[in-house]
Scaffold this active site. Sequence first.
Site, PDB file in Angstrom:
ATOM      1  CG  ASP A   1     -21.988  22.680  25.695  1.00  0.00           C
ATOM      2  OD1 ASP A   1     -21.769  21.951  26.663  1.00  0.00           O
ATOM      3  OD2 ASP A   1     -23.053  23.310  25.533  1.00  0.00           O
TER       4      ASP A   1
ATOM      5  CD  GLU B   1      -7.222  27.456   7.701  1.00  0.00           C
ATOM      6  OE1 GLU B   1      -8.376  27.569   7.252  1.00  0.00           O
ATOM      7  OE2 GLU B   1      -6.592  28.402   8.253  1.00  0.00           O
TER       8      GLU B   1
HETATM    9  O1  TEU Z   1     -24.535  19.576  28.510  1.00  0.00           O
HETATM   10  C1  TEU Z   1     -25.347  19.190  27.393  1.00  0.00           C
HETATM   11  C2  TEU Z   1     -26.685  18.774  27.867  1.00  0.00           C
HETATM   12  O2  TEU Z   1     -27.025  18.980  28.987  1.00  0.00           O
HETATM   13  C3  TEU Z   1     -27.620  18.140  26.923  1.00  0.00           C
HETATM   14  O3  TEU Z   1     -26.925  17.767  25.748  1.00  0.00           O
HETATM   15  C4  TEU Z   1     -28.123  16.874  27.631  1.00  0.00           C
HETATM   16  O4  TEU Z   1     -26.970  16.231  28.162  1.00  0.00           O
HETATM   17  C5  TEU Z   1     -28.728  15.942  26.613  1.00  0.00           C
HETATM   18  O5  TEU Z   1     -29.755  16.629  25.991  1.00  0.00           O
HETATM   19  C6  TEU Z   1     -29.204  14.675  27.359  1.00  0.00           C
HETATM   20  O6  TEU Z   1     -30.119  15.030  28.356  1.00  0.00           O
HETATM   21  C7  TEU Z   1     -23.677  20.637  28.166  1.00  0.00           C
HETATM   22  C8  TEU Z   1     -22.727  20.900  29.314  1.00  0.00           C
HETATM   23  O7  TEU Z   1     -21.927  19.741  29.543  1.00  0.00           O
HETATM   24  C9  TEU Z   1     -23.548  21.248  30.532  1.00  0.00           C
HETATM   25  O8  TEU Z   1     -22.718  21.446  31.678  1.00  0.00           O
HETATM   26  C10 TEU Z   1     -24.315  22.530  30.238  1.00  0.00           C
HETATM   27  O9  TEU Z   1     -25.177  22.804  31.323  1.00  0.00           O
HETATM   28  C11 TEU Z   1     -25.151  22.383  28.961  1.00  0.00           C
HETATM   29  O10 TEU Z   1     -24.435  21.796  27.880  1.00  0.00           O
HETATM   30  C12 TEU Z   1     -25.581  23.765  28.470  1.00  0.00           C
HETATM   31  O11 TEU Z   1     -24.461  24.420  27.944  1.00  0.00           O
END
Ligand code: TEU
Length: 519
Positions: free
Chosen positions: A200, A242
């Site tokens: 993420d 691994e």
């Molecule tokens: O999303 C990532 C995110 O929101 C940012 O990388 C954004 O997309 C980027 O800066 C472009 O605007 C992830 C998850 O998919 C999302 O559901 C979560 O809310 C977020 O991270 C926080 O964990």
Amino acid sequence: ATDDGWWRSAVIYQVYVRSFADGDGDGTGDLAGVRARLPYLAELGVEALWFTPWYRSPMKDGGYDVADYRAIDPAFGTLAEAEKLIAEARELGIRTIVDIVPNHVSDQHPWFRTALAGGPGRELFHFRPGRGEHGELPPNDWQSEFGGPAWTRLPDGDWYLHLFAPEQPDLNWAHPAVRQEHEDILRFWFERGVAGVRVDSAALLAKDPELPDVTDGRAPHPYVDRDELHDVYRAWRAVADEYGAVFVGEVWLPDTERFARYLRPDELHTAFNFSFLTCPWDADRLRTSIDDTLAEHAPVGAPATWVLCNHDVTRTVTRYGRADTGFDFATKAFGTPTDLALGTRRARAAALLSLALPGAVYVYQGEELGLPEADIPLDRIEDPMHARSGGTDPGRDGCRVPLPWAAGEPHAGFGGDPWLPQPDGWAAYAADRQAEDPGSMLSLYRAAIRLRPEFGDGPLTWLPAPDGVLAFTRADALCVVNLADTPVDLPAHTELLLHSGPLDTAGRLPGDTAVWLRA
Ligand code: TEU
């Protein structure tokens, strides 16, 4: 251990557990619901499941606020159930990918609770005194992805950093304990048979220790795509190797050269390609996106990863049914006229396009049912993006509505009373009804995933085509997508394999329609 390269061309299905299927009738999706639907997923033909976070969480951001990586949230089930699910899926030839959220933890994570209580651990996060005469101003000008300042002030006067919601304090990735803990988390899940991990917010972990203002214009950016990130991913790759496990990174970076750095052979195996997802429904723009994507992946030997939707973006049917198909969190269906019939035709054609391209493909749950974005009543919206935007952004719940499984059952067969309301007409999309309909989106996805091997594992070759038409061949199969408004003749072929919509009376390919042919 080896990974046999399955991930290079797999069709992978994204499960947003909370909205997939509810096995115990409490209105929230759970692992029991997923286990009961494994036959459905096997029949769809997917080779792996990516589960968004299923860990213990206060659910302030749909589980992306993790309080304990070594426990399944009680609303979803138990660790024993997760291990059974992983094994049962593997029996059906389906691998499991879990989600890791390294940029931050929940504010209910023990590390943050201890730090707040004045114990050790503030150095695991980004705590700073404020600016201004009384420290009443945030330490810098960083803004949260969800809107508002990326800082929250504590009673003791200190501020702490959160690039997302205040319930998601950012971790300090310069600290060895943060690095060690995440390698331990990877091992914990690899030892339980998990074949992959989705990373993420993969470009956001590392921060300039001085935490300078973004408007300083200092290069590199104080928290996006910093070089020290790659030490982390090289260490993670050594752990994954691994176990023969793989990574898929959520790397939101428009700069293709910087994006490709995450995919070097000693780093992440794959990363979602958001340029394809955010591309408007336009032949030239899509061809450029496809060519740029393949060109950026070639030097590092990584396969492309095509995706049309996920739990963060407006559903494909709705995006393509509107004049603008731009992607950003604020671009939602509300107030914008949507032609769902047009959007559905285009989403069907886009499904055949994505499933014919070289690389892996992710299918977000419900896309195989052709679900549109739902309008959620304002008083039922849960996504923190709505509140933090002061109500201007309806948030992402519209693509997270609990799935319809059985048209004739309460709540369309999802289970109990769904945690997000299903809109009127949702039952019409039910999987049981679509399974019997050869013309349904579900039948199209099943047939396309079954026929996908006809395109082999090789590169694509573009064929000459009229304006507005994309045509390419791989092995002895052809994919032709007509994104224009007028019908076009089909290229010479020996067999018609599949089409996203009816051909016209003269056997020509109508607008917003795709076809697979054998050369
Ligand atoms: O999303 C990532 C995110 O929101 C940012 O990388 C954004 O997309 C980027 O800066 C472009 O605007 C992830 C998850 O998919 C999302 O559901 C979560 O809310 C977020 O991270 C926080 O964990």
